[in-house]
Design an enzyme around this catalytic site. Structure first.
Site, mmCIF file in Angstrom:
data_model
loop_
_atom_site.group_PDB
_atom_site.id
_atom_site.type_symbol
_atom_site.label_atom_id
_atom_site.label_comp_id
_atom_site.label_asym_id
_atom_site.label_seq_id
_atom_site.Cartn_x
_atom_site.Cartn_y
_atom_site.Cartn_z
ATOM 1 N N HIS A 15 12.065 5.745 -9.285
ATOM 2 C CA HIS A 15 12.634 6.056 -7.874
ATOM 3 C C HIS A 15 13.115 7.342 -7.708
ATOM 4 C CE1 HIS A 15 13.496 1.519 -8.064
ATOM 5 N NE2 HIS A 15 12.520 1.480 -6.912
ATOM 6 N N GLY B 195 5.625 5.068 -4.675
ATOM 7 C CA GLY B 195 5.244 5.089 -6.213
ATOM 8 C C GLY B 195 3.810 4.747 -6.414
#
Ligand code: PAF
Length: 276
Positions: A32, A143
């Site tokens: 993250h 991601g």
């Protein structure tokens, strides 16, 4: 960093900002933070949301026990230079009477994760569309770890003219290759040792591809590695087109290996560009 919990506060805090946006479900890790770092490099104002979205969890999945630690997350985000954290309750995003959904349809959402988690992508696209409408970012960061999710969100953004750039950020891995995921905390120590088998399977497929082997040979090499992971039940391993995720029989540029399966306590997914 400012933290807001309501839609009204969010709207007030955002007036006329050029925003880079990182939607998350919290319990943050280095993956993250790589998204945040990239957003910081490319945008004057960075917004992160933390929301464990009930809509994308199926019955019997881990919504209730999904790991949560908003205080630690807020500290990490402040240190990472985030400008605004949006931390809504479920009732803020799904008030009583909520009954509108955003759904990408067709093979892109039906195969792989879609086949094993019915309704999952509908939950993801609904919440992401809502968050895009609230935050109105110029760029949004996801991601590559959730590669199919990234492809589905790109499809939604193009189809519905959201007018923002979707940026995919490479997967961050542990030293032994295991892709970082908030769910890795569920792994028992023994299964944690075995869990990099997904990465090793992808590497095996890539080695075959790079040595001139066929798609079928690369898949067979990956499957050999996966079958040797004790206690792991494979959901799928396939080599697919990087945009449509259509399973391949011949190589195309950027062909992607995709894998998912379960240890008794947790389901893991991973992927990698295997060709060229
Ligand atoms: O990837 C995630 O963490 C979630 O699916 C997302 C994109 C934040 C939507 O809830």
């Amino acid at each position: 960093m400012q933290t807001v919990r309501s839609v009204a506060e969010l709207e007030q805090a955002l007036s006329n900002q050029t925003v880079g946006f990182v939607p998350t479900m919290g319990y943050l890790h280095r993956g993250h933070l790589a998204l945040v770092e990239r957003a910081r490099q490319e945008n004057p104002f960075v917004v992160v949301s933390i929301f464990v979205n009930p809509l994308q969890f199926g019955p019997g999945e881990d919504f209730e026990r999904y790991p949560r630690d908003p205080e630690r997350d807020a500290k990490l985000l402040a240190e990472a230079g985030v400008d605004l954290l949006f931390l809504p309750e479920a009732s803020e995003l799904y008030p009583e009477g909520f009954s509108s959904y955003v759904e990408v349809t067709g093979p892109l959402v039906e195969r792989f994760e879609g086949a094993f988690r019915p309704g999952h992508f509908r939950g993801v696209t609904t919440v992401v569309a809502k968050l895009f409408n609230l935050v109105r970012p110029c760029r949004a960061y996801f991601g590559e770890k959730d590669y199919q999710q990234l492809a589905v969100i790109r499809r939604m953004v193009a189809d519905l003219h959201f007018g923002l750039e979707v940026v995919g950020v490479p997967t961050v891995r542990e030293a032994d290759g295991l892709a970082l995921s908030s769910r890795n905390v569920y792994l028992t120590p023994e299964h944690r040792r075995q869990a990099n088998g997904l990465y090793r399977a992808l590497l095996a497929a890539r080695s075959v591809a790079r040595a001139g082997g066929s798609v079928a040979e690369a898949e067979a090499a990956g499957l050999r590695v996966l079958r040797e992971i004790r206690d792991f039940r494979l959901d799928y391993f396939a080599i697919a087109d990087p945009k449509t995720l259509e399973p391949l029989t011949d190589w195309v540029e950027g062909a992607r290996g995709l894998v998912a399966g379960r240890f008794p306590e947790v389901r893991l997914i991973d992927n990698m560009e295997v060709y060229p």
